[in-house]
Design a protein around this motif. Structure first.
Motif, PDB file in Angstrom:
ATOM      1  N   ASN A   9      48.397  47.060  43.333  1.00  0.00           N
ATOM      2  CA  ASN A   9      49.688  47.271  42.658  1.00  0.00           C
ATOM      3  C   ASN A   9      50.649  46.109  42.922  1.00  0.00           C
ATOM      4  N   ILE A  10      50.685  45.650  44.175  1.00  0.00           N
ATOM      5  CA  ILE A  10      51.576  44.549  44.542  1.00  0.00           C
ATOM      6  C   ILE A  10      51.154  43.281  43.783  1.00  0.00           C
ATOM      7  N   GLY A  11      49.838  43.059  43.723  1.00  0.00           N
ATOM      8  CA  GLY A  11      49.325  41.894  43.005  1.00  0.00           C
ATOM      9  C   GLY A  11      49.645  41.962  41.519  1.00  0.00           C
ATOM     10  N   TYR A  12      49.554  43.164  40.965  1.00  0.00           N
ATOM     11  CA  TYR A  12      49.835  43.379  39.544  1.00  0.00           C
ATOM     12  C   TYR A  12      51.277  42.983  39.217  1.00  0.00           C
ATOM     13  N   VAL A  13      52.189  43.418  40.050  1.00  0.00           N
ATOM     14  CA  VAL A  13      53.605  43.113  39.827  1.00  0.00           C
ATOM     15  C   VAL A  13      53.866  41.612  39.961  1.00  0.00           C
ATOM     16  N   SER A  29      44.332  49.918  38.521  1.00  0.00           N
ATOM     17  CA  SER A  29      45.191  48.798  38.889  1.00  0.00           C
ATOM     18  C   SER A  29      44.393  47.495  38.903  1.00  0.00           C
ATOM     19  N   ASN A  30      43.147  47.558  39.390  1.00  0.00           N
ATOM     20  CA  ASN A  30      42.287  46.359  39.380  1.00  0.00           C
ATOM     21  C   ASN A  30      42.045  45.864  37.956  1.00  0.00           C
ATOM     22  N   ILE A  31      41.816  46.802  37.042  1.00  0.00           N
ATOM     23  CA  ILE A  31      41.560  46.436  35.642  1.00  0.00           C
ATOM     24  C   ILE A  31      42.804  45.778  35.054  1.00  0.00           C
ATOM     25  N   GLY A  32      43.967  46.370  35.362  1.00  0.00           N
ATOM     26  CA  GLY A  32      45.229  45.805  34.879  1.00  0.00           C
ATOM     27  C   GLY A  32      45.474  44.413  35.445  1.00  0.00           C
TER      28      GLY A  32
END
Lengths: 187, 187
Positions: A129-133, B128-131
């Protein structure tokens, strides 16, 4: 591996026994400057956590121009996650900007950890999640910020990274030419 | 909610009882075209899954220019994840391009689910990994692809999205002007 335990415990506490078990599923890899961690068109079966050193994940397009997706230094995770998740061949390369030491976990062992230990599933969920943001912020930066603003922002987020980066790589990351970079003010 | 169960079961099987419990933690929200789901500078306490409709997440810079971070249509998740994760105020806005119906889960309930149900922690980890990988692809696209290549790529990934998008929004997503877009070949 005190620093790795601290890294996990920033998100979730683990007991001595749990940490010993987690750590038993990792191995250590040492690479010299310029050596590859991941090569385009090769399989990617591992995820990596940086104990020490500095790496870059990048793609070279048909014109031979390098585009940098990500850097990774102490305490950061890195892999070709597209290839890693989908069991496809790598579409990017990752190599070492400095001599580097990494913790290595195979996909099988990571999935095993996440299915056995609730807390680890949530640890990796939160890390993702942190990486996504962070990636969303980078997209907005690329879409709407000029080179000087991108430079300032990177300095603000990771001043210690900037000091270790050769200018050519910094330019490739910011998506500007080496000439444009030399005209920017030091943040 | 058959489609939502299918959405979860693409990644992990759940029993009837488990699904009933999961679903009990969601509520339903209906919005009309142009209504806001998230407003800049407001709190963001929920994550959303699109039952039907189409939304956009965007930022308007100081010059009044809109930059689109993400679209979301049926079967996609959307929120301001920076604000949601860090309990900060929204830095983007999300509104409806079409009338939309959403499943809503509060951060508290999502964390509760993930701490109670191993499988759900892993479901959200994998989502989240896919995103994350999708965002990496978008960054590489912004760095190294020209507008025509970006257009083609978007068409290849989500042809059904392209058909529903007003051209102005498509241009804002691709990071090109409306004029440039009109000169591109339909993929």
């Amino acid at each position: 591996m005190n620093t790795f335990r601290q890294h996990i415990e920033k998100i979730t506490p683990v007991t001595d026994e749990e940490f010993e078990y987690i750590f038993s599923l990792f191995s250590i890899k040492k690479l010299r400057k310029h050596q590859f961690l991941v090569q385009e068109d090769h399989e990617v079966t591992n995820d990596y956590w940086v104990i020490s050193g500095l790496l870059k994940a990048y793609h070279i397009n048909e014109d031979g121009k390098m585009h940098i997706l990500q850097f990774a230094m102490e305490d950061w995770w890195i892999s070709d996650y597209q290839a890693y998740n989908n069991k496809t061949l790598a579409t990017i390369s990752i190599d070492c900007i400095e001599d580097s030491e990494l913790l290595v976990i195979s996909k099988e062992n990571k999935e095993k950890l996440c299915s056995e230990m609730h807390t680890l599933a949530n640890f990796f969920r939160k890390k993702s999640n942190i990486g996504y943001v962070a990636l969303q912020q980078r997209i907005l930066m690329l879409l709407e910020k000029n080179p000087q603003e991108r430079y300032n922002r990177l300095y603000q987020l990771t001043p210690q990274l900037l000091q270790r980066l050769p200018k050519t790589l910094l330019a490739a990351y910011l998506g500007v030419s080496r000439e444009t970079l030399s005209r920017l003010k030091q943040p």
